[in-house]
Design a protein around this motif. Sequence first.
Motif, PDB file in Angstrom:
ATOM      1  N   UNK A  10      12.924  58.949   8.600  1.00  0.00           N
ATOM      2  CA  UNK A  10      12.870  59.795   7.404  1.00  0.00           C
ATOM      3  C   UNK A  10      13.629  59.148   6.245  1.00  0.00           C
ATOM      4  N   UNK A  11      14.777  58.545   6.532  1.00  0.00           N
ATOM      5  CA  UNK A  11      15.543  57.880   5.479  1.00  0.00           C
ATOM      6  C   UNK A  11      14.746  56.727   4.863  1.00  0.00           C
ATOM      7  N   UNK A  12      14.048  55.973   5.716  1.00  0.00           N
ATOM      8  CA  UNK A  12      13.245  54.864   5.201  1.00  0.00           C
ATOM      9  C   UNK A  12      12.070  55.374   4.368  1.00  0.00           C
ATOM     10  N   UNK A  13      11.399  56.399   4.861  1.00  0.00           N
ATOM     11  CA  UNK A  13      10.269  56.967   4.119  1.00  0.00           C
ATOM     12  C   UNK A  13      10.724  57.458   2.750  1.00  0.00           C
ATOM     13  N   UNK A  14      11.867  58.125   2.705  1.00  0.00           N
ATOM     14  CA  UNK A  14      12.386  58.621   1.432  1.00  0.00           C
ATOM     15  C   UNK A  14      12.666  57.470   0.465  1.00  0.00           C
ATOM     16  N   UNK A  15      13.180  56.369   0.988  1.00  0.00           N
ATOM     17  CA  UNK A  15      13.471  55.222   0.114  1.00  0.00           C
ATOM     18  C   UNK A  15      12.186  54.611  -0.439  1.00  0.00           C
ATOM     19  N   UNK A  16      11.160  54.534   0.406  1.00  0.00           N
ATOM     20  CA  UNK A  16       9.874  53.983  -0.043  1.00  0.00           C
ATOM     21  C   UNK A  16       9.265  54.872  -1.121  1.00  0.00           C
ATOM     22  N   UNK A  17       9.289  56.168  -0.880  1.00  0.00           N
ATOM     23  CA  UNK A  17       8.746  57.102  -1.871  1.00  0.00           C
ATOM     24  C   UNK A  17       9.538  57.051  -3.177  1.00  0.00           C
ATOM     25  N   UNK A  66       5.574  62.391   7.766  1.00  0.00           N
ATOM     26  CA  UNK A  66       4.765  61.767   6.720  1.00  0.00           C
ATOM     27  C   UNK A  66       3.983  60.551   7.161  1.00  0.00           C
ATOM     28  N   UNK A  67       4.070  60.165   8.442  1.00  0.00           N
ATOM     29  CA  UNK A  67       3.304  59.012   8.926  1.00  0.00           C
ATOM     30  C   UNK A  67       1.817  59.370   8.990  1.00  0.00           C
ATOM     31  N   UNK A  68       1.003  58.632   8.264  1.00  0.00           N
ATOM     32  CA  UNK A  68      -0.442  58.843   8.274  1.00  0.00           C
ATOM     33  C   UNK A  68      -1.160  57.831   9.141  1.00  0.00           C
ATOM     34  N   UNK A  69      -0.482  56.738   9.466  1.00  0.00           N
ATOM     35  CA  UNK A  69      -1.053  55.720  10.338  1.00  0.00           C
ATOM     36  C   UNK A  69      -0.088  55.478  11.493  1.00  0.00           C
ATOM     37  N   UNK A  70      -0.601  55.597  12.706  1.00  0.00           N
ATOM     38  CA  UNK A  70       0.206  55.418  13.907  1.00  0.00           C
ATOM     39  C   UNK A  70      -0.339  54.221  14.677  1.00  0.00           C
ATOM     40  N   UNK A  71       0.493  53.217  14.851  1.00  0.00           N
ATOM     41  CA  UNK A  71       0.096  52.043  15.635  1.00  0.00           C
ATOM     42  C   UNK A  71       0.645  52.177  17.044  1.00  0.00           C
ATOM     43  N   UNK A  72      -0.236  52.084  18.034  1.00  0.00           N
ATOM     44  CA  UNK A  72       0.187  52.148  19.430  1.00  0.00           C
ATOM     45  C   UNK A  72      -0.456  51.009  20.207  1.00  0.00           C
ATOM     46  N   UNK A  73       0.378  50.278  20.892  1.00  0.00           N
ATOM     47  CA  UNK A  73      -0.101  49.241  21.814  1.00  0.00           C
ATOM     48  C   UNK A  73       0.856  49.188  22.980  1.00  0.00           C
ATOM     49  N   UNK A  74       0.319  48.880  24.145  1.00  0.00           N
ATOM     50  CA  UNK A  74       1.139  48.915  25.334  1.00  0.00           C
ATOM     51  C   UNK A  74       1.542  47.535  25.815  1.00  0.00           C
ATOM     52  N   UNK A  75       1.641  47.409  27.122  1.00  0.00           N
ATOM     53  CA  UNK A  75       2.046  46.147  27.736  1.00  0.00           C
ATOM     54  C   UNK A  75       0.943  45.585  28.632  1.00  0.00           C
ATOM     55  N   UNK A  76       0.026  46.449  29.060  1.00  0.00           N
ATOM     56  CA  UNK A  76      -1.196  46.037  29.735  1.00  0.00           C
ATOM     57  C   UNK A  76      -2.301  46.253  28.708  1.00  0.00           C
TER      58      UNK A  76
END
Length: 367
Positions: free
Chosen positions: A204-211, A326-336
């Motif tokens: 949240x702190x990072x998002x606020x700084x970007x905004x 506020x995340x509109x894009x979620x990146x998910x990747x695993x290990x397999x």
Amino acid sequence: MPTEFISLTFPNPSTELNPLPNPAIDPDYLTRYARNLDDYEFNYTLVPYDSSYFDPFTIGATIAAVTKNLKIIIALRPNTLYPTVAAKALATLDQLSRGRAVVHFIAGGSDVEQAREGDFLNKEERYARLEEYIKILKRAWESPEPFDWDGKYYQFKQFRNLVRPVNGTSIPVSVGGSSAEAYRIGGSLADIFGLWGEPLKETKEQVDRIYAEAEKAGRSDRPRIWVTFRPIVAETEELAWAKAHRTLDALQGNRAEGKSRVPAGAPPPQNVGSQRLLEIAKRGEVQDRALWYPTVTATNARGASTALVGSVQTIVDSLLDYVDLGAELISIRGYDNLNDAIDYGRYVLPRVREELRKRENGANGTR
């Protein structure tokens, strides 16, 4: 805009758990992987960049040829391609993919890695160059009229870009990072800003700084926020945690045996994002619902390395926590890599989307 999902591109079966020595591209595997992402309705795939790795544009064009809807995010370091050439290359991919090209800029987080390809600028200069680079690309895409440029890092006369983006004026620009300069440049110029998985408070702190930087730049809009995780999911909490510890054992074992891309005696990372992850890891293994940090320390915080551990419902709830920030894009990747992407597509993505539909219907007073 709706919440969208990103994966990472893998061009062969090598994984962090079972690394293959110096693997070549496996075209059949790449095609299978990309088509699974498309079939399971991932929205994007990131084609990564490394000084010793495959060319992302060629990989991206291959993905475009075998998929229908998947957007292709090309990771690009400004030192590797002159901006006028990059403007045409990205617009070419955009045309080939019928409007599915995106670019993710990497200023460069390691002096050693940058020097491998002849880049000896310091961090502050790399970000200043990135700012100039993005401005050139935006100008080249917005109009086919010739223009001059006389900047600190780039100079040219009467460049004209006749390779137009599909929408006529732009290609989405993504910037990532956790430094003040990253926030400033991304906040002022980017369509998307990428963050690694940190606890909710820090995110949240990072998002606020970007905004705040977007507002300071006089923007009427704000960058869409992209957050990355490495989910370790199973049918129950107990099974998920057992899987997580097997994953950790493999990561640690491979690094000790010299099979990891991070040597056992690697120095502390230079980039702020990795430093932040390692500092947070000192506070304890688990943060918030299910954010697990031993995978960070096991890999010296190389890249996106924060895991989410739990049942499908725990993972879904955890991702929704970030959507609520506020995340509109979620990146998910695993290990397999392939099997995890399929599991996410079968079990995680549909449930996140269903929950968001329920919320929207409730807000609209529908059932």
